[in-house]
Design an enzyme around this catalytic site. Structure first.
Site, PDB file in Angstrom:
ATOM      1  N   CYS A 176      -0.119   9.516   2.038  1.00 21.88           N
ATOM      2  CA  CYS A 176       1.146   8.876   2.405  1.00 21.88           C
ATOM      3  C   CYS A 176       1.183   8.693   3.922  1.00 21.88           C
ATOM      4  O   CYS A 176       0.844   9.605   4.677  1.00 21.88           O
ATOM      5  CB  CYS A 176       2.316   9.750   1.958  1.00 21.88           C
ATOM      6  SG  CYS A 176       3.939   9.060   2.387  1.00 21.88           S
ATOM      7  N   HIS A 213       5.035   5.705  -6.428  1.00 21.38           N
ATOM      8  CA  HIS A 213       5.015   6.397  -5.130  1.00 21.38           C
ATOM      9  C   HIS A 213       6.052   5.780  -4.200  1.00 21.38           C
ATOM     10  O   HIS A 213       6.811   6.509  -3.534  1.00 21.38           O
ATOM     11  CB  HIS A 213       3.598   6.297  -4.519  1.00 21.38           C
ATOM     12  CG  HIS A 213       3.447   6.903  -3.167  1.00 21.38           C
ATOM     13  ND1 HIS A 213       2.639   7.978  -2.907  1.00 21.38           N
ATOM     14  CD2 HIS A 213       4.000   6.574  -1.966  1.00 21.38           C
ATOM     15  CE1 HIS A 213       2.713   8.297  -1.617  1.00 21.38           C
ATOM     16  NE2 HIS A 213       3.528   7.438  -1.018  1.00 21.38           N
ATOM     17  N   GLU A 214       6.114   4.450  -4.181  1.00 20.13           N
ATOM     18  CA  GLU A 214       7.059   3.780  -3.263  1.00 20.13           C
ATOM     19  C   GLU A 214       8.502   3.912  -3.737  1.00 20.13           C
ATOM     20  O   GLU A 214       9.404   4.127  -2.919  1.00 20.13           O
ATOM     21  CB  GLU A 214       6.672   2.309  -3.097  1.00 20.13           C
ATOM     22  CG  GLU A 214       5.265   2.077  -2.554  1.00 20.13           C
ATOM     23  CD  GLU A 214       4.902   2.946  -1.348  1.00 20.13           C
ATOM     24  OE1 GLU A 214       3.738   3.384  -1.269  1.00 20.13           O
ATOM     25  OE2 GLU A 214       5.781   3.220  -0.500  1.00 20.13           O
ATOM     26  N   HIS A 261       9.984   7.114  -2.691  1.00 21.95           N
ATOM     27  CA  HIS A 261      10.457   7.146  -1.288  1.00 21.95           C
ATOM     28  C   HIS A 261      11.929   6.729  -1.198  1.00 21.95           C
ATOM     29  O   HIS A 261      12.659   7.203  -0.327  1.00 21.95           O
ATOM     30  CB  HIS A 261       9.626   6.215  -0.396  1.00 21.95           C
ATOM     31  CG  HIS A 261       8.374   6.837   0.147  1.00 21.95           C
ATOM     32  ND1 HIS A 261       8.357   8.004   0.887  1.00 21.95           N
ATOM     33  CD2 HIS A 261       7.077   6.429   0.065  1.00 21.95           C
ATOM     34  CE1 HIS A 261       7.102   8.293   1.228  1.00 21.95           C
ATOM     35  NE2 HIS A 261       6.312   7.356   0.742  1.00 21.95           N
TER      36      HIS A 261
HETATM   37  C1  LIG Z   1      -5.720  12.684  -0.743  1.00 24.13           C
HETATM   38  N1  LIG Z   1      -6.625  11.698  -1.280  1.00 24.13           N
HETATM   39  C2  LIG Z   1      -6.453  10.411  -0.960  1.00 24.13           C
HETATM   40  O1  LIG Z   1      -5.511   9.974  -0.317  1.00 24.13           O
HETATM   41  C3  LIG Z   1      -7.447   9.471  -1.528  1.00 24.13           C
HETATM   42  C4  LIG Z   1      -8.816   9.656  -1.285  1.00 24.13           C
HETATM   43  C5  LIG Z   1      -9.752   8.746  -1.817  1.00 24.13           C
HETATM   44  C6  LIG Z   1      -9.337   7.672  -2.612  1.00 24.13           C
HETATM   45  C7  LIG Z   1      -7.969   7.492  -2.885  1.00 24.13           C
HETATM   46  C8  LIG Z   1      -7.543   6.357  -3.794  1.00 24.13           C
HETATM   47  C9  LIG Z   1      -7.019   8.399  -2.345  1.00 24.13           C
HETATM   48  N2  LIG Z   1      -5.641   8.211  -2.547  1.00 24.13           N
HETATM   49  C10 LIG Z   1      -4.951   7.157  -2.005  1.00 24.13           C
HETATM   50  N3  LIG Z   1      -5.632   6.183  -1.345  1.00 24.13           N
HETATM   51  C11 LIG Z   1      -4.908   5.140  -0.898  1.00 24.13           C
HETATM   52  N4  LIG Z   1      -5.535   4.112  -0.258  1.00 24.13           N
HETATM   53  C12 LIG Z   1      -6.980   3.979  -0.427  1.00 24.13           C
HETATM   54  C13 LIG Z   1      -7.616   3.246   0.697  1.00 24.13           C
HETATM   55  N5  LIG Z   1      -6.921   1.983   0.954  1.00 24.13           N
HETATM   56  C14 LIG Z   1      -7.586   1.067   1.829  1.00 24.13           C
HETATM   57  C15 LIG Z   1      -8.403   1.556   2.866  1.00 24.13           C
HETATM   58  C16 LIG Z   1      -9.048   0.658   3.716  1.00 24.13           C
HETATM   59  C17 LIG Z   1      -8.884  -0.718   3.568  1.00 24.13           C
HETATM   60  C18 LIG Z   1      -8.083  -1.215   2.537  1.00 24.13           C
HETATM   61  C19 LIG Z   1      -7.434  -0.317   1.680  1.00 24.13           C
HETATM   62 CL1  LIG Z   1      -6.463  -0.948   0.394  1.00 24.13          CL
HETATM   63  C20 LIG Z   1      -5.495   2.138   1.218  1.00 24.13           C
HETATM   64  C21 LIG Z   1      -4.819   2.905   0.120  1.00 24.13           C
HETATM   65  N6  LIG Z   1      -3.556   5.052  -1.022  1.00 24.13           N
HETATM   66  C22 LIG Z   1      -2.953   6.062  -1.692  1.00 24.13           C
HETATM   67  N7  LIG Z   1      -1.636   5.959  -1.906  1.00 24.13           N
HETATM   68  C23 LIG Z   1      -0.938   6.844  -2.854  1.00 24.13           C
HETATM   69  S1  LIG Z   1       0.174   5.713  -3.715  1.00 24.13           S
HETATM   70  C24 LIG Z   1       0.480   4.816  -2.197  1.00 24.13           C
HETATM   71  C25 LIG Z   1      -0.922   4.745  -1.563  1.00 24.13           C
HETATM   72  C26 LIG Z   1      -0.858   4.521  -0.058  1.00 24.13           C
HETATM   73  O2  LIG Z   1      -0.733   3.398   0.379  1.00 24.13           O
HETATM   74  N8  LIG Z   1      -0.959   5.617   0.733  1.00 24.13           N
HETATM   75  C27 LIG Z   1      -0.953   5.432   2.152  1.00 24.13           C
HETATM   76  N9  LIG Z   1      -3.605   7.132  -2.181  1.00 24.13           N
HETATM   77 NI    NI Z   2       4.236   7.303   0.944  1.00 25.75          NI
END
Ligand SMILES: CNC(=O)c1cccc(C)c1Nc1nc(N2CCN(c3ccccc3Cl)CC2)nc(N2CSC[C@H]2C(=O)NC)n1
Ligand code: NI
Length: 186
Positions: free
Chosen positions: A113, A156-157, A160
């Site tokens: 997050c 998730h959103e 929030h």
């Molecule tokens: C603790 N382990 C982890 O975080 C985790 C660890 C590994 C994999 C995942 C899948 C994990 N989990 C997770 N990874 C993401 N991203 C993966 C990378 N990506 C992204 C990155 C770079 C360019 C484009 C993009 Cl698209 C962006 C989004 N996003 C979220 N969430 C939870 S729901 C809302 C969403 C969010 O936007 N969070 C900021 N979770």
């Molecule tokens: Ni968040």
């Protein structure tokens, strides 16, 4: 443009507040906010822009995270290969989950997050499938069914908007506890 300094972190009470419903027609301020939040997600997903502006990548951003306690969130879930249309892209306003699967789902790798500056591991137990009713920026009512990754992101959103953070859903006693019908989403 929204930068990391505009995103509030744990400890700021707005993150734990119940956000207010958005009134239509959208005010100029709300229209700008919606555009800016979607622009943040686009910028953050572009490696060059993310590096240039020091942005953490995200696929969702909710108004309370930029200290606006209103029921609005931008969601941009890209497709596996970049030249396809996104899996889901919209600004969801006054969203309500009107039905959902009994079956739970969770991201295999856990959740991150933008408002949480620490790595908290464990399965964030959510619904694997949801039916979501929301209004878009034009004020049109939408009713869509989502499953797996986009369903997780929208939950998730929407959390929030109600002051809920992802780790509220992690089993404290056993963060990786999974009953046999949990869908693990990679
Ligand atoms: C603790 N382990 C982890 O975080 C985790 C660890 C590994 C994999 C995942 C899948 C994990 N989990 C997770 N990874 C993401 N991203 C993966 C990378 N990506 C992204 C990155 C770079 C360019 C484009 C993009 Cl698209 C962006 C989004 N996003 C979220 N969430 C939870 S729901 C809302 C969403 C969010 O936007 N969070 C900021 N979770
Ligand atoms: Ni968040």
């Amino acid at each position: 443009m929204i930068k990391m300094r505009d995103i509030i972190r744990e400890g700021n009470h707005t993150l734990r507040a119940e956000a207010k419903p958005v009134k239509f027609p959208l005010s100029e301020a709300d229209q700008k906010l919606a555009r800016d939040m979607m622009e943040y997600l686009e910028n953050s997903q572009d490696p060059e822009l993310a590096k240039k502006y020091g942005l953490r990548a995200g696929v969702g951003l909710a108004a309370p995270q930029v200290d606006v306690s209103e029921q609005m969130a931008a969601v941009l879930v890209p497709s596996e290969n970049e030249d396809d249309e996104p899996v889901f892209k919209d600004v969801i306003i006054n969203p309500v989950i009107i039905s959902h699967s009994v079956q739970p789902g969770a991201l295999t790798e856990g959740e991150g997050c933008l408002s949480v500056d620490r790595d908290i591991s464990g399965y964030v137990i959510r619904h694997d499938r949801i039916t979501l009713r929301y209004y878009n920026m034009a004020g049109e009512q939408k009713k869509i069914r989502l499953k797996n990754y986009p369903a997780i992101v929208c939950q998730h959103e929407i959390d929030h908007l109600h002051g809920i953070l992802f780790y509220d859903h992690i089993n404290e006693a056993n963060p990786f506890a999974a009953d046999d019908d949990l869908v693990l989403i990679s």
